[in-house]
Motif scaffolding. Structure first.
Motif, PDB file in Angstrom:
ATOM      1  N   VAL A 195       0.842  -1.190   0.000  1.00 36.47           N
ATOM      2  CA  VAL A 195       0.000   0.000   0.000  1.00 36.47           C
ATOM      3  C   VAL A 195       0.885   1.251   0.000  1.00 36.47           C
ATOM      4  N   ASN A 196       0.485   2.214  -0.812  1.00 36.65           N
ATOM      5  CA  ASN A 196       1.213   3.472  -0.940  1.00 36.65           C
ATOM      6  C   ASN A 196       0.330   4.613  -0.444  1.00 36.65           C
ATOM      7  N   PHE A 197       0.788   5.289   0.606  1.00 36.63           N
ATOM      8  CA  PHE A 197       0.028   6.446   1.102  1.00 36.63           C
ATOM      9  C   PHE A 197       0.680   7.737   0.610  1.00 36.63           C
ATOM     10  N   ASN A 198       0.016   8.366  -0.338  1.00 38.82           N
ATOM     11  CA  ASN A 198       0.465   9.685  -0.818  1.00 38.82           C
ATOM     12  C   ASN A 198       0.046  10.763   0.151  1.00 38.82           C
ATOM     13  N   VAL A 199       0.374  11.999  -0.250  1.00 35.27           N
ATOM     14  CA  VAL A 199      -0.118  13.159   0.506  1.00 35.27           C
ATOM     15  C   VAL A 199      -1.068  13.936  -0.395  1.00 35.27           C
ATOM     16  N   ASP A 200      -2.246  14.205   0.111  1.00 30.98           N
ATOM     17  CA  ASP A 200      -3.213  15.007  -0.635  1.00 30.98           C
ATOM     18  C   ASP A 200      -2.758  16.458  -0.607  1.00 30.98           C
ATOM     19  N   ARG A 201      -2.701  17.087  -1.769  1.00 30.23           N
ATOM     20  CA  ARG A 201      -2.246  18.473  -1.852  1.00 30.23           C
ATOM     21  C   ARG A 201      -3.408  19.426  -2.102  1.00 30.23           C
ATOM     22  N   GLY A 202      -4.528  19.122  -1.468  1.00 27.91           N
ATOM     23  CA  GLY A 202      -5.682  20.036  -1.550  1.00 27.91           C
ATOM     24  C   GLY A 202      -6.141  20.255  -2.972  1.00 27.91           C
ATOM     25  N   GLY A 203      -6.144  19.201  -3.761  1.00 28.44           N
ATOM     26  CA  GLY A 203      -6.635  19.324  -5.121  1.00 28.44           C
ATOM     27  C   GLY A 203      -5.561  19.731  -6.113  1.00 28.44           C
ATOM     28  N   ALA A 204      -4.407  20.228  -5.623  1.00 27.36           N
ATOM     29  CA  ALA A 204      -3.330  20.612  -6.534  1.00 27.36           C
ATOM     30  C   ALA A 204      -2.753  19.357  -7.187  1.00 27.36           C
ATOM     31  N   ALA A 205      -2.295  19.495  -8.431  1.00 33.19           N
ATOM     32  CA  ALA A 205      -1.689  18.356  -9.127  1.00 33.19           C
ATOM     33  C   ALA A 205      -0.421  17.946  -8.379  1.00 33.19           C
ATOM     34  N   PRO A 206      -0.091  16.646  -8.397  1.00 30.41           N
ATOM     35  CA  PRO A 206       1.162  16.237  -7.751  1.00 30.41           C
ATOM     36  C   PRO A 206       2.326  16.930  -8.464  1.00 30.41           C
TER      37      PRO A 206
END
Lengths: 371, 371
Positions: A195-206
């Motif tokens: 499992v890979n947990f990213n960070v949500d950037r508030g809708g901003a593109a990665p």
């Protein structure tokens, strides 16, 4: 420089040219008020006795002041960006005897509008040089293009914009760091699920750095002919309860998943949850030497961290700008890729101690310089 | 130093005291020929305007010469000791403007008699400071004890003698490096059998560094409750055929052994044999960034190396001696433990590039210093 000229002074030059020290100084700084004949004579003597003006003292006496702007996200104590801040402060300390103003313009890393404002603000301040992590690609590119027209040198940290005009780049090799991460997880063997947990950037593109790291990770799996189901989820860095619910729900549904990755600096969010639940059968890989990540390594809830000497390299980036402004020196290497340091429970503390030591050594050098 | 005194010069001191620069210089160096009254006046002015003499230039002009002796094994190109030599040379380069003679006294690392001779030779040369890797404990201890009576400062590299008088130590944490090695091999899981290839030292007892590393390795296994049969053999560093026979005979008898360690710098002897035979099912762990070991990492016959920045740290050790002799400065940290860097195929080249870059940065600093 000849060995026997080591002790030649401005006095010697003045005496041997038959002029005053003031005149020698005028010639050295190419100022007016000296006849061509005198100038020629002074330059001949300088050449003959191998006199080297003390460049450092000369710069001190110029009282020319430079304004360097660093654009970076504001941060909470313990965030990745605090190490960037520490690097900038170290540079300020290292150059306290030179007339340099270093201003930091902060923005909200989860809000592109805030980043755009920081860019306008920077231009309004008419900087002599800029240090920036171009995490919002389009907006950063516009800024750097304007700076380039104004002949303002730019140093990138973290990630770079290839098709732009920049003085130097200091960052971790991103694709390679993802590839390395996969090697440390798989070591060439099959693992059915991770499992890979990213960070949500508030809708901003990665941003580019995350995209490239992720690409490197997937490339390793493909190139080694491995089959692995990867679950992808996003954590909310500042929403504690959201993350807890995310982990609880994922692992109650998938208790068989033993390998966790996060390709950013937030591994501690996961390790703190593992610790709270006393879950010891997972292997967690993360990035960056945050204090909380190191704690996760020490207590065994993080297996491995890929780290870099962020503050040291940011300091080197600042130095590249200062050397260019003050000493007209371009950096020897334009693209400076950091080493990717593999840390675990058993070497982390020596790595930290060694970082401190190298900083101490640097301070010693500086103190000799300014004595 | 007050901020407004940054530009105070010896001229200012002379002018404000109503004396010549020569007199100021005499006071600064505590030389005779100045009345107590004048001396007092000059010192008052110095204090008042915060004048700082240029210590560096002052040391240059002293023309005092120091002799530092480094005692080390002679080596072949590509050996571990070449990195130590490189560190000494880097220090020489860094200090080329100071009157320092650095002499290296070589010995045969497989012959204790040769080491004893190097010790006597060192004393006969009447050194001002000594850098040494005390790999022959008893003999090194006797030397250091004599040097201590003569007030000659000693810096240890590689390993140290705890009950001795020394200025500083620069080395990898040895027990911890063995522990780390075991973690990288086992990662907490059972492995039924491994083979350890030591280096034969021509009948000499193993030195402290090898003993402590070996202890650390065994401690990990015991503390993690693992059961593992370890086969121990010795390679002959300079007897190619002996080693080949050793490997052929061991692996024809024990083809099931998949894990190989060597707790010294000679992993390449094994990796070159694995490559020759095309054996790809073994995991080999070794130490140190020798060129041939890096080649083993790159081509996949070495799985992992534990490395240190040997040359950089030896250079720091030399600098500790020089700072003590020339600037009367003791090192900030007495026991300097290196970080233990975990290298594999996927991060080795960035580590090497980053080492080079840091050296370049150092050179830049020095060039500013001496301009």
């Amino acid at each position: 420089m000849e060995n026997n000229s080591k002790f030649a002074t401005m006095d010697d030059v003045a005496r041997l040219s038959g002029v005053s020290k003031g005149t020698v100084d005028r010639v050295l700084h190419d100022r007016s008020g000296v006849s061509e004949k005198t100038k020629k004579k002074v330059l001949e003597v300088i050449k003959e006795i191998g006199y080297m003006p003390n460049v450092y003292a000369s710069i001190l006496s110029q009282k020319r002041s430079y304004r360097i702007i660093a654009i970076m996200p504001y941060f909470q104590k313990g965030d990745y960006w605090e190490m960037v801040y520490d690097g900038i402060m170290a540079s300020l300390e290292q150059n306290k005897n030179i007339h340099i103003d270093i201003d930091i313009i902060y923005y909200n890393q989860f809000d592109v509008g805030s980043f755009s404002k920081a860019c306008s603000h920077t231009l309004a301040l008419d900087p002599n040089a800029v240090l920036i992590a171009p995490i919002y690609k389009k907006e950063a590119s516009a800024l750097v293009s304007t700076l380039s027209e104004l002949s303002v040198p730019v140093v990138y940290i973290d990630t770079k914009l290839d098709n732009s005009n920049y003085l130097a780049y200091y960052g971790m090799p991103l694709y390679a760091s993802g590839y390395l991460a996969a090697h440390l997880v798989f070591d060439g063997k099959e693992i059915p699920e991770i499992v890979n947990f990213n960070v949500d950037r508030g809708g901003a593109a990665p941003n580019d750095s995350m995209i490239n790291r992720h690409k490197g990770f997937l490339a390793y799996i493909e190139e080694h002919g491995l089959k692995c189901k990867i679950y992808d989820f996003s954590m909310m860095p500042y929403d504690f309860m959201y993350n807890i619910k995310l982990f609880e729900s994922f692992f109650s549904e998938h208790p068989q998943v033993k390998h966790i990755i996060t390709l950013n600096s937030r591994a501690y969010i996961i390790s703190e949850w593992l610790e709270m639940r006393g879950i010891k059968d997972k292997k967690l890989l993360g990035f960056d030497m945050l204090e909380k990540n190191m704690e996760g390594l020490r207590n065994g809830y993080i297996s491995v961290l890929i780290a870099e000497r962020t503050a040291l390299h940011v300091q080197q980036g600042m130095q590249a700008l200062i050397n260019f402004l003050v000493f007209k020196k371009k950096p020897v290497i334009k693209d400076n890729l950091f080493s990717m340091d593999v840390l675990n429970k058993y070497n982390v503390d020596y790595y930290v101690a060694s970082n401190i030591k190298e900083n101490v050594e640097q301070e010693n050098t500086t103190s000799v310089l300014t004595e």
